[in-house]
Structures are given as structure tokens and as C-alpha cells.
Design an enzyme around this catalytic site. Sequence first.
Site, mmCIF file in Angstrom:
data_model
loop_
_atom_site.group_PDB
_atom_site.id
_atom_site.type_symbol
_atom_site.label_atom_id
_atom_site.label_comp_id
_atom_site.label_asym_id
_atom_site.label_seq_id
_atom_site.Cartn_x
_atom_site.Cartn_y
_atom_site.Cartn_z
ATOM 1 N N GLU A 1 0.828 -1.216 0.000
ATOM 2 C CA GLU A 1 0.000 0.000 0.000
ATOM 3 C C GLU A 1 0.859 1.263 0.000
ATOM 4 O OE1 GLU A 1 -2.605 -0.679 3.274
ATOM 5 O OE2 GLU A 1 -3.789 -2.118 2.099
ATOM 6 N N SER B 1 19.281 -8.446 -9.570
ATOM 7 C CA SER B 1 18.097 -8.357 -10.428
ATOM 8 C C SER B 1 18.116 -9.256 -11.671
ATOM 9 C CB SER B 1 17.859 -6.909 -10.863
ATOM 10 O OG SER B 1 17.371 -6.167 -9.778
ATOM 11 N N HIS C 1 2.848 -10.065 -9.500
ATOM 12 C CA HIS C 1 4.284 -10.323 -9.544
ATOM 13 C C HIS C 1 5.036 -9.249 -8.741
ATOM 14 C CE1 HIS C 1 8.356 -10.846 -10.980
ATOM 15 N NE2 HIS C 1 8.352 -9.595 -11.400
ATOM 16 N N SER C 2 4.715 -7.997 -9.019
ATOM 17 C CA SER C 2 5.318 -6.884 -8.291
ATOM 18 C C SER C 2 4.357 -5.718 -8.391
ATOM 19 C CB SER C 2 6.668 -6.492 -8.915
ATOM 20 O OG SER C 2 6.445 -5.843 -10.151
#
Lengths: 359, 413
Positions: free
Chosen positions: B96, B177, B304-305
Site C-alpha cells: 500500500e 536483479s 508479480h510486483s
Amino acid sequence: MAVFTTRTLTLQRLSKLFEKRFISVSKTLSKDMTVRDAINGAIDEEIERDDRVFLIGEEVAQYDGAYKVSRGLWKKHGDRRVVDTPITEMGFAGLAIGAAMAGLRPICEFMTFNFSMQAIDQVINSAGKTLYMSAGMVNVPIVFRGPNGCSSGVAAQHSQCYGAWYSHCPGLKVVAPYSCEDCRGLLKSAIRDPDPVVCLENEIIYNSTFSVSDTALSKNFLIPFGKAKIEIPGKHCTLTSYGRAMEATLLGAHELKKQGIECEVINLRSLRPLDIETIHKSVSKTHHLVSVEQGWPQCGIGAEILACIMESEVFYQLDQPAQRLTGVDVPIPYAIELEKISIPQPKDVVEMVKKLLKK
Amino acid sequence: MALKNSARLLRNCNTKLNFQVKAALSSEPLFPGAKTTWTETLEFTQTSKPIPVYRVMDRRGNIIRESEDPNLPDGTILKMYKDMTLLSIMDKILYESQRQGRISFYMTNYGEEAAHIGSAAALTNDDVVYGQYREAGVLMWRGFTLECYGNNDDKGKGRQMPVHYGNKELNFVTISSPLTTQLPQAVGAAYALKGKNRIVICYFGDGAASEGDAHAAFNFAATLECPVILFCRNNGYAISTPVEEQYRGDGIAARGPAFGIHTLRVDGNDTFAVYNATKMAKELALKENKPVLIEAMTYRVGDHSTSDDSSAYRSPEEVQSWATNDYPTNKLRYYMEKKGLWDENKEKELLDQARKNVLKAFNAGEKKLKPQWTEMFEDVYKFMPKHIRSQMEEMKAHVEKYKEQYPTNKFTS
């Protein structure tokens, strides 16, 4: 083969010239050896010195290395220190990086740097950036080494120079040894360095013989990174070069000397960090600059050197615009005659310098 | 070492002699590396029997076979449950806060809590972890404090985007990453730790398993005999790509035997099954100095993200079904309630406390100063080289000259 032999002979003659000069200066003992043996000896001694050091790559153990650089090392040091791997560069480069993160000191051999592109993400994104991205918690003490640039008649995919590619990236250190002394000193420094180092060798030079001083034969002979070597002092024009392009540069300089033009030849040795100070000093003396490399012109090492000069006060020291002598801007041709004229030759160095000096 | 080497040479000699005898006598195929028989039936192999999913509990938290109950101490079970709950509360708040623009990016762990906590609990903090990115639960189990801000307390000096955690003391290697680079590296770390009574666990997803690095890592782990647990979190989706499009074989587990790796498929939503599988995998890896592959079957309940909206490629009903019917934390809670370890009051208390803790840490984190800005020049190399130092000095002089133009008060001085 014929071309090969002639070239080797020329080099031997050339190294004899240096030998004379060297002896007259230092009056120490020296020994002739091939670049192959110089690299082999450096690896051998470092494996012996530090239990964490090991050599890993394709064919490095039982087969003695694709170019016999690791001859005898597996027999001497065994499976634990000289490790053959299945084929995949990204696989064993990644594995070696993991081993370095866990405290070992791998020397990761690429059969040629052309194949390292398959592993380039591991080299740049992992080896080169992990110390930074882990906020200094995890360092990657690893050496990536192997032959770089043109060999002889092996076409475009085996003939590329990676000097510009790797030296572009902060986090990596990049060295390009030329002589036996360079190889011993730079490779030993690379193996002992806490950061990842790319060591660009050359297959053709493996066979070249150089005289190695007693000092350079010492087990603790280290050459600091970021320090270029003035191979020949001169006053008329500065020539910068590295790796195998040093051959053409030195031969060109000798020819020019016969014609009364004295070039100062700088062997860069280290591409990142680049010793721009030595170049500045030299240009301030000669007022002319030509950079020589086998790689392509765009964003090349010569481009970097010229840009650095342009950005500094030394720019005003130039009597003529500085010049780059590079590989031709095409994939290296297979045909041996075309390959030869695609990379700087001694006569190109002679012509370029004479043109620049208006002689 | 020299002895070992001679043994290898001798073995090669013996092999040469044996080969001639074998060639004369044997009726089996003698191709290099062959471990098979001849057949005269012309038939292509298409499928083999699917590898079953190992479980301990059913959906309602009942132990199906008593012998499989790991009989963990109450304290351990409670820690498992509390960490799993805290993880999802942290996820909710941080997700959030990304939506509010307070952090740039986040990845939730919803639905995979058992895979994290079950595997982490079966190992010790000495074992090295290489994560992919969705393994915050593993760090939480190891005692990592709640953080998502690159402030002055961040050991990562604010160099990484959110979720890319790393902690040397907890042996959790910083997240990288580029996908799957962690797999060959984990194998390499395991190679380095051979014989040191430690193992490496490497987490990766069903999508990562398609990268070339994964195949390379499997093969290297097997051929170089490295004590590593290759832990696949098969959560059904690689961003938007469902597993039906990711592979055609029997998942990731089926690849293990092909590489000569001990393999187990496990219910990734069953904390005890994951715990048992990981515990046995560690024993095997240590005893035999060999890799083990675990495929934990689970479901990515969250997007996913924060850069993803999964409603574009899957139905809300599908997600809802996994969020209610087979949610790992619920499964463990049923078990605990039956054992008398948990009730509604304790749940309420935990939720309140956890929410408070996360918000407190979050608000405190937000207020702290950022690391010194000069940190951006540190750690490029172990020792700062001249050219980087001169960049830094130049920047310092510039900031000093124009300090009113820069928010220097937000940085540690």
C-alpha cells in the site's frame, strides 16, 4: 604457418633489441621465455602461494588448456586446484563468481574472450557490481583471463577485442599484458587483488619470446594497475598501445627511428584504471599523439584517450590533432590477407606518424 | 592431492584395459557415458510417470501419516506461524505504501509463506542463502529486522531498489536483479564450502528455470558434486506467463533426474512438508556432497510486483480460490488450533501487535536520514582508486559551493 614463423622471428629480433637496452640499464641477470610460460609460471606460483587460488575453465586440466597455457598444472596441483568444467561460459563464470563470494580466489579461463560474451551478464552485473550493490559486504576477488582479439585466420566471431567492452564498466579492472614481464606482474597482481580483474591476453603472443629480468622472475613480482610503461622514450610523437597491437607499434617506432623520428611508445598495460597522467606527460613533451589498437574505432580505447586529452589542458600542447589507428570498422574478415590489413600494421604506424609530423 | 591425482590416472589406465575386455564380452551398449540396454522396438519416449507431490498435512491441517509429523517443539511452530503472519502484514503495508508513492517498488510474498519458512527452519544461519527476490520470509526467519528504506540504518547503504535485501551476518547474499544469475553462483559457493559442513540453498522460480543459467547450474552442481539445495518455488506464473506456457514436461522436478540430481516435489503450501524435505535434502547434500533439487508447488496469490496487474491474465476467482482454500498460513493455523496452541484471541493479539510493529518500523524508517551522499562513490572497488576519489572531491566542492541548491539536510553528514 609461414606467416606465423616470419612474424615470430621478427618478434624475437625485436626482443633482442630490448634485451640489449635492458641489460645496459639494469645489469641484472635475465632469462628468455615465452609468454605462454610466463602466464603458466605466474598461475603456478600463485596456486602454490595461496590455498584459495584455483584455475577453472574448459579443457584447463587434463588437456592442459586449449592453448596449453595451463600445461602441467593439473598434474602438479590436482583436481582441487585445476578444474575442468562442462561447456557453458555463463555457467562456469557464474560458478567461479559464487566461489569468489564464498572466499576462494578463482582464475576463470575463457578459451577466448570472444566466448565470454555468453557470460557477460555474470562478469558485468554480478562480478563487477556486487561489491557496490552489497554496500561493500561481498567482494568478488576473481580473475577472468584468456586470449583476446585477433588470432590468425579464425574469422569474425573469434577475432574481437574486448578492451573497450570491459573497460567501459566501473567495478571491473582491466589489464592487457604484452610482454612476459607484463604477464607475470599483471596476472599476479590480478590474482591477489580484492576486486574482479579482466586480463586480456593474446593467442599469437603466447608463442613470443621475451627476455625476463631477474626482478621480474621473483615470486612476488607485482605490477601495479593504472600504471603504464614507457617502452621506448622519444621526443617527436607519443604512441599509445596495448596487447598485441604493441607489436605493430614497436616495429613501426623502430622503422621511424631509422628515418630519424623518435617516438615515445607507451604500453598502457592497464585499461581500467587508465594511466592518463603518463600520456599527458608524454604528449606535453612530444606534442603529437597517435593511439594504436586492434579494436574498433567507435567508443574504443583510442577514443577514450583522445577524449581525455581533449578535456584537459594538455590539449593545448598538441601541435596537430591527435589520431587513432584502429581495427577497420567491419567484423574481422576470415581471409588471411584481409585480416592482416584490417588491423594496424607497422607500416600504418609509420605512415600515420609521418603524415602527422608532415614528414 | 598428488595421490588422488595418481589414482585418477591409474583409473584411466584401468579403464582402457577394462574396455577391451568389456567390448569383447559385453552385450550392453558401450557408448561413452551409456548406462542402458539395447531395444529392438522402434518407439519414441514421450512421458514418464509424473513425480508425486510430497505432503504431511491435508487442507484442514490434519497430519495424514503420523510418521511424517516432524514433531517440532511448540516454540518453533509458534515462531513459524508468527513469522508467516508478520510477513503478510508487512507485505500489505509496504504494498500500500508503494501505491501511496512512499516507496518506489515492492513485491509481495502472499501464498508462498510456507515455502520460505518451512525451508528456512530446516537450515541453520551458517548455511548460505542465494535468493531470487521473493524470499523475505527466509530473512525474517533468520532474524532480519523489518526494513524497506535505504536510510542511514540500512546496511545496504541505499544502493538497491526495495526487496533486494542482503545480509552478510545472516549469510543471505544480496539479491541480484538479472534473473537466475544466482543459480550458478550458488553452485560455486557450494563448491567453495565443500567439506566445511555447510550447504548452500538457492531459491528460484519456475520462470527462472527456463534461463540458460539454470541448466548450466544443474549440470555444474551434479558434475562438480556441490552440496547445494536447488529450491524451486513453482508458483504457477512468471510475471504473466503461466507454467502451461513455460514448459511442457513434468515441471522442474522432472529435470533433476536427467541431470543426475536427487529430486523431490513437495507441497509448497505445507510448512511441515517443506521442512521435512529441506531437512532431508541438507542431510543428503552433506552426506553425499551432492546437489538436491526440491520443487515446491505453490501459488503466487499476489501480483508479480507493484509494476504488475495480474487481473490482465488470470481470473479473480482463481486467485480467490488459492487465497482461501489452500492458504499455507491457514493450514498451519488449523494444525495449531487442533493442538491447542492457537485461538481467536491469540490471533487478534498477534495481528494487532504485528501491524503496530510494522507501522512503527516503517514510520521510524521514513523519518531517518539518508546515508551520506558520498557513499555513492564507495565500494566500486575495495580501495577507492584515484579517479573515483577525484570525482568525489569535485562533487564535494560543488555541493559546498551551491549547498542551498541541494537537500543536504536529508543526508547524514
